[in-house]
Design a protein around this motif. Structure first.
Motif, PDB file in Angstrom:
ATOM      1  N   ARG A 183     -17.690 -14.475  -9.403  1.00 12.46           N
ATOM      2  CA  ARG A 183     -18.905 -15.185  -9.015  1.00 12.46           C
ATOM      3  C   ARG A 183     -19.883 -15.330 -10.171  1.00 12.46           C
ATOM      4  O   ARG A 183     -20.858 -16.077 -10.067  1.00 12.46           O
ATOM      5  N   LEU A 184     -19.633 -14.608 -11.246  1.00 14.64           N
ATOM      6  CA  LEU A 184     -20.465 -14.731 -12.443  1.00 14.64           C
ATOM      7  C   LEU A 184     -19.663 -15.394 -13.554  1.00 14.64           C
ATOM      8  O   LEU A 184     -18.429 -15.277 -13.599  1.00 14.64           O
ATOM      9  N   PRO A 185     -20.330 -16.090 -14.449  1.00 11.03           N
ATOM     10  CA  PRO A 185     -19.607 -16.749 -15.560  1.00 11.03           C
ATOM     11  C   PRO A 185     -18.846 -15.732 -16.409  1.00 11.03           C
ATOM     12  O   PRO A 185     -19.283 -14.602 -16.601  1.00 11.03           O
ATOM     13  N   ARG A 200     -13.528 -23.252  -7.445  1.00 11.55           N
ATOM     14  CA  ARG A 200     -12.728 -23.358  -6.229  1.00 11.55           C
ATOM     15  C   ARG A 200     -11.438 -22.568  -6.407  1.00 11.55           C
ATOM     16  O   ARG A 200     -10.950 -22.404  -7.519  1.00 11.55           O
ATOM     17  N   TYR A 201     -10.849 -22.096  -5.288  1.00 12.45           N
ATOM     18  CA  TYR A 201      -9.595 -21.354  -5.330  1.00 12.45           C
ATOM     19  C   TYR A 201      -8.826 -21.678  -4.047  1.00 12.45           C
ATOM     20  O   TYR A 201      -9.382 -21.647  -2.948  1.00 12.45           O
ATOM     21  N   VAL A 202      -7.549 -22.032  -4.199  1.00 10.78           N
ATOM     22  CA  VAL A 202      -6.687 -22.291  -3.045  1.00 10.78           C
ATOM     23  C   VAL A 202      -5.474 -21.379  -3.157  1.00 10.78           C
ATOM     24  O   VAL A 202      -5.017 -21.057  -4.259  1.00 10.78           O
ATOM     25  N   ARG A 203      -4.952 -20.986  -1.991  1.00 11.81           N
ATOM     26  CA  ARG A 203      -3.802 -20.084  -1.963  1.00 11.81           C
ATOM     27  C   ARG A 203      -2.931 -20.444  -0.772  1.00 11.81           C
ATOM     28  O   ARG A 203      -3.418 -20.524   0.367  1.00 11.81           O
ATOM     29  N   GLU A 204      -1.658 -20.672  -1.055  1.00 11.14           N
ATOM     30  CA  GLU A 204      -0.685 -21.004  -0.014  1.00 11.14           C
ATOM     31  C   GLU A 204      -1.188 -22.142   0.876  1.00 11.14           C
ATOM     32  O   GLU A 204      -1.103 -22.091   2.101  1.00 11.14           O
ATOM     33  N   GLY A 205      -1.761 -23.176   0.230  1.00 10.55           N
ATOM     34  CA  GLY A 205      -2.182 -24.371   0.960  1.00 10.55           C
ATOM     35  C   GLY A 205      -3.509 -24.260   1.672  1.00 10.55           C
ATOM     36  O   GLY A 205      -3.876 -25.150   2.443  1.00 10.55           O
ATOM     37  N   LYS A 206      -4.275 -23.184   1.429  1.00  6.67           N
ATOM     38  CA  LYS A 206      -5.568 -23.008   2.091  1.00  6.67           C
ATOM     39  C   LYS A 206      -6.669 -22.779   1.066  1.00  6.67           C
ATOM     40  O   LYS A 206      -6.443 -22.145   0.032  1.00  6.67           O
ATOM     41  N   VAL A 207      -7.864 -23.299   1.381  1.00  6.64           N
ATOM     42  CA  VAL A 207      -9.026 -23.097   0.520  1.00  6.64           C
ATOM     43  C   VAL A 207      -9.642 -21.744   0.832  1.00  6.64           C
ATOM     44  O   VAL A 207      -9.927 -21.430   2.000  1.00  6.64           O
ATOM     45  N   ILE A 208      -9.830 -20.936  -0.186  1.00 11.34           N
ATOM     46  CA  ILE A 208     -10.400 -19.601  -0.020  1.00 11.34           C
ATOM     47  C   ILE A 208     -11.894 -19.661  -0.348  1.00 11.34           C
ATOM     48  O   ILE A 208     -12.283 -20.144  -1.425  1.00 11.34           O
ATOM     49  N   PRO A 209     -12.768 -19.184   0.549  1.00 13.32           N
ATOM     50  CA  PRO A 209     -14.220 -19.204   0.276  1.00 13.32           C
ATOM     51  C   PRO A 209     -14.584 -18.120  -0.752  1.00 13.32           C
ATOM     52  O   PRO A 209     -14.837 -16.965  -0.376  1.00 13.32           O
ATOM     53  N   ILE A 210     -14.611 -18.475  -2.016  1.00 18.11           N
ATOM     54  CA  ILE A 210     -14.802 -17.462  -3.060  1.00 18.11           C
ATOM     55  C   ILE A 210     -16.209 -16.862  -3.043  1.00 18.11           C
ATOM     56  O   ILE A 210     -16.416 -15.759  -3.564  1.00 18.11           O
ATOM     57  N   HIS A 211     -17.193 -17.561  -2.434  1.00 16.08           N
ATOM     58  CA  HIS A 211     -18.562 -17.042  -2.444  1.00 16.08           C
ATOM     59  C   HIS A 211     -18.786 -15.989  -1.370  1.00 16.08           C
ATOM     60  O   HIS A 211     -19.793 -15.258  -1.413  1.00 16.08           O
ATOM     61  N   THR A 212     -17.870 -15.893  -0.419  1.00 15.73           N
ATOM     62  CA  THR A 212     -18.027 -14.890   0.639  1.00 15.73           C
ATOM     63  C   THR A 212     -16.878 -13.893   0.675  1.00 15.73           C
ATOM     64  O   THR A 212     -17.035 -12.778   1.201  1.00 15.73           O
ATOM     65  N   ASP A 213     -15.740 -14.269   0.138  1.00 11.23           N
ATOM     66  CA  ASP A 213     -14.577 -13.378   0.157  1.00 11.23           C
ATOM     67  C   ASP A 213     -14.779 -12.249  -0.858  1.00 11.23           C
ATOM     68  O   ASP A 213     -15.007 -12.500  -2.047  1.00 11.23           O
ATOM     69  N   PRO A 214     -14.719 -10.985  -0.439  1.00 13.38           N
ATOM     70  CA  PRO A 214     -14.963  -9.868  -1.374  1.00 13.38           C
ATOM     71  C   PRO A 214     -13.920  -9.777  -2.498  1.00 13.38           C
ATOM     72  O   PRO A 214     -14.169  -9.122  -3.510  1.00 13.38           O
ATOM     73  N   GLU A 215     -12.754 -10.407  -2.348  1.00 12.94           N
ATOM     74  CA  GLU A 215     -11.739 -10.377  -3.409  1.00 12.94           C
ATOM     75  C   GLU A 215     -12.238 -11.038  -4.692  1.00 12.94           C
ATOM     76  O   GLU A 215     -11.728 -10.755  -5.779  1.00 12.94           O
ATOM     77  N   PHE A 216     -13.231 -11.923  -4.575  1.00 15.33           N
ATOM     78  CA  PHE A 216     -13.624 -12.775  -5.701  1.00 15.33           C
ATOM     79  C   PHE A 216     -15.001 -12.422  -6.256  1.00 15.33           C
ATOM     80  O   PHE A 216     -15.638 -13.253  -6.904  1.00 15.33           O
TER      81      PHE A 216
END
Length: 781
Positions: A475-477, A455-471
């Motif tokens: 997505r791999l160990p 999981r990842y949160v930023r500035e009080g919001k949950v970021i969808p790491i499985h769909t956000d291209p930044e992450f």
């Protein structure tokens, strides 16, 4: 210069007799040096014996001493014997000592081991004039060597008439000179050792006194820290210091301003006096001293330097004031609080004056610092009391907020059916409490030694790491070796922080991502279950850090709740899988015991009916044949259903592998040590037997964990040619196998039923101390 064989008219017999006399005198002199206790008397006796035997007028021992900036030493008379009516050189004003000026050649020859013999007229000036002044007509000098160094001279003077000494006699005199020089050096060594011993004894005595003083000062300091009432603690401290240091009077004198005159004064605030000593604290004129009257003493104290003085050396009228209190010597150690001078600790000797060593003053300074700290604490008490109310209110408010945060998390944990959503709440709360820019949750997989962002949160919001291209890269160990520093701290359960730019190697290629996110520093909080790491929470900040957040305890508490949620998720998944497996087994048994057996009965009955019905009824026989075929197909389908419902792990793995997998799963969630041993060469068994053996092992393992509280469990699968043995042993709390309640409560009834189903022999051994051993034996036939 006299020739070595001067006065040849002396017969050889007379020379021999004279040499024997010198040898005898040397022996007597050595004996005197060894036997007479008083060394000075021994040397004088030896010189007298030698002088009388040599029939000379003066015999002396001359030693060397260094002269600054000179290559040659000086000489002086150390011991001397004189014949009657002969001038003593050792007490002569001009010849008792001198230099080798003018006789440098003598020094070189003597240093080379040669002897000197000269008539007065052959002696160079200015040395000749000095020798003439003490009546010398001829002199002889024999070098004295100590430890191979030219130490001095044994001199022989003839003052009444000229007498000569042969080379052989001078050789004997060298022996005498060596004995005397060695004896003198031994005595000096003894004197040096004695002096050193006395010095060491004195130093040892001072060290013992210092150690006693140190011990008392340490105890005094502790008491000052432990005792709440300073007005009781300080007088006790003064008494302890005064008694061990044998001081007549010990005082704490504080500086204050006279409210009337506005002048600074020193006032005796605390005091201890020995028996028979008059107190100063109640003295009419000396209890308070104006700074102007003691300026000569206070100047040093104000500068931070301790003082110690004899009262007789003080100026008037200060001397008279101190003498009125019978003070012989006195000292003081300054007191400072936060760099400001507040007074001193004073020490008075009223019996005999003495001077304290620097080491003792250092110890007393330490004591004064302890007293100063106690006074500082007293000053702070009032200030602390004033601040306490506001501080308590502020702390209460912080605790209320922390309590609300934790209560909210606990309530959410109880109400939230989706534990992974609870993770998001924990991350948001931790990030808000730490005031971080972002926060991430990583889970650690011990089997692969990797970490995976969940999981990842930023500035009080949950970021969808499985769909956000930044992450994408998260997505791999991630191999834990990349974060070796993190991994070390993770296993220790330590909270760490670091600045991104100071740890480029630590972040590796991901530093670009952190820079793009604006991360300047990271705080990492481990998630630990027992001693097993489950992962960590990373808090990312947009400013460098010099330390952990002030409310790190609250953040750790939130991390512990996240750990609990992770553990609950794992347990829930295990329970779900166990329930599925149990239901599959129940359905398989139902199909086997009802439907499959029913189909078998139908087939048997149709076969019997076919034999009974006459052959001349072909239509009936055809229906019976069709019915039997349908029953066989139903039986085959029932058997396929039973096989499909057997444990999934046995579909792709054999029984030993299944047991290893079971042990790995259980070890991942508990701290108990579980060992699986496969003995012998594995061979396949029937599906029903392997299924029941796996379930029996699983049940026995669960019992040992839940009820026996074992720290170690061993599972053995023993393959023998004629039989298979499954053995589960633990070192936990045993029970009485014959107890029916225990058998039912521990699930042993199900184990017994499974053993009966596959015709296996069940043995249970259990005692309170050694633990429990369950053995299942099944024969291959």
């Amino acid at each position: 210069m006299l020739a070595p064989n001067y006065l040849e008219e002396n017969s050889n017999g007379m020379r021999s007799h004279f040499g024997d006399r010198i040898l005898e005198a040397t022996t007597i002199a050595v004996n005197a040096l060894l036997s007479i206790d008083n060394f000075d008397e021994a040397v004088k006796t030896a010189l007298q014996v030698m002088g009388e035997s040599l029939d000379c007028d003066r015999l002396g021992v001359i030693e060397h001493f260094p002269i600054p900036l000179s290559t040659l030493p000086g000489w002086r008379s150390l011991y001397e014997w004189n014949a009657p009516n002969i001038i003593a050189q050792i007490s002569h004003p001009t010849t008792a000592q001198g230099t080798y000026a003018g006789i440098e050649e003598w020094y070189q020859r003597l240093q080379a081991g040669e002897s000197i013999s000269c008539l007065l007229e052959e002696i160079p000036e200015p040395f000749r004039s000095g020798q003439a002044a003490i009546g010398v007509k001829a002199l002889f000098a024999v070098p004295i060597f100590v430890e191979e160094l030219f130490w001095g001279v044994l001199s022989f003077d003839h003052c009444r008439q000229v007498k000569h000494t042969s080379t052989a006699e001078l050789t004997l005199l060298k022996t005498a000179a060596a004995c005397i020089g060695s004896a003198i050096q031994r005595q000096r060594i003894r004197q040096t050792e004695q002096k050193r011993t006395e010095e060491l004894a004195k130093v040892n005595q001072e060290l013992q006194q210092r150690d006693r003083l140190l011990s008392v000062v340490a105890q005094v300091t502790k008491n000052l820290l432990d005792t709440e009432d300073i007005d009781i603690a300080i007088p006790q401290a003064l008494q302890a210091i005064g008694e061990v240091a044998k001081i007549s009077r010990v005082q704490v004198i504080l500086e204050r301003q006279n409210p009337s005159t506005q002048k600074l004064q020193h006032c005796i605030t605390y005091e201890w006096v020995a028996g028979g000593i008059s107190p100063q604290i109640h003295h009419p004129t000396m209890a308070i001293i104006d700074n102007d009257d003691a300026e000569i003493l206070l100047r040093e104290l104000h500068a931070g330097r301790s003082i110690w003085y004899l009262v007789d050396n003080l100026p008037h009228p200060l001397k008279a004031q101190f003498q009125s209190l019978n003070i012989k010597s006195s000292g003081g150690v300054p007191l400072f609080i936060e760099g400001r001078y507040i007074g001193c600790v004073a020490f008075d000797d009223c019996v005999t004056p003495r001077h304290w060593s620097q080491q003792e003053m250092d110890v007393l300074t330490t004591a004064a610092e302890g007293i100063g700290a106690a006074l500082h604490r007293k000053q702070l008490v009032a200030h602390l009391i004033q601040e306490r109310a506001s501080t308590v209110e502020k702390r209460v408010a912080e605790l209320v907020r922390a309590n609300e945060s934790l209560r909210g998390c606990v309530n959410r944990l109880a109400d939230e059916p989706d534990l992974e959503t609870f993770w998001e709440h924990i991350l948001l709360e931790a990030s808000a409490q730490a005031k971080s820019y972002a926060a991430a949750l990583f889970l650690y997989d011990a089997s692969t030694n990797t970490s995976l962002m969940k999981r990842y949160v930023r500035e009080g919001k949950v970021i969808p790491i499985h769909t956000d291209p930044e992450f994408v890269q998260f997505r791999l160990p991630i191999s834990a070796n990349i974060f070796s520093y993190w991994q070390e701290a993770l296993f220790k359960g330590e909270v760490i922080f670091f600045n991104v730019e100071d740890n480029k190697k630590l972040l590796g290629a991901r530093i670009k991502w952190h820079r793009a996110q604006g991360h300047r520093s990271i705080v990492r909080v481990p998630l630990i279950l027992g001693d097993r790491p489950l992962g960590f929470i990373g808090l990312c900040f947009r400013e460098p850090r010099t330390g952990l957040p002030a409310n790190i305890e609250l953040i750790i508490a939130l991390a512990q709740q996240a750990t609990l949620a992770i553990h609950l998720t794992s347990l829930a998944e295990q329970s779900r899988q166990a329930a599925i497996l149990e239901e599959r087994n129940r359905m398989a048994r139902e199909i086997h015991d009802t439907l499959a057996q029913a189909f078998t009965g139908v087939i048997v009955q149709l076969g019997a009916a076919s034999r009974i019905i006459p052959q001349d009824l072909p239509e009936v026989q055809e229906h019976i044949t069709q019915a039997r075929e349908l029953a066989r197909e139903g039986l085959a389908e029932a058997r396929r259903s039973v096989n499909a419902l057997r444990p999934q792990i046995l579909e792709t793995q054999n029984l030993p592998t299944a047991f290893h997998h079971l042990v790995t799963q259980m070890s991942a969630v508990i701290d108990t040590q579980i060992i699986c041993k496969i003995i012998g060469e594995a061979y396949p068994l029937t599906v029903d037997v392997e299924n029941n053996l796996l379930r029996i092992g699983q049940e026995a393992l669960t019992n040992a964990i839940k009820h026996a509280f074992a720290s170690k469990i061993v599972i053995e699968l023993v393959y023998e040619p004629t039989q298979l043995i499954l053995r589960v042993k633990d070192n936990g709390k045993g029970f009485a196998p014959e107890s029916l309640a225990v058998v039912k409560g521990f699930g042993l009834m199900g184990i017994k039923e499974r053993c009966d189903r596959i015709k296996a022999q069940l043995t249970i051994k259990s005692l309170p101390q050694p633990g429990t051993e369950i053995t299942i034996l099944i024969r291959r036939d």
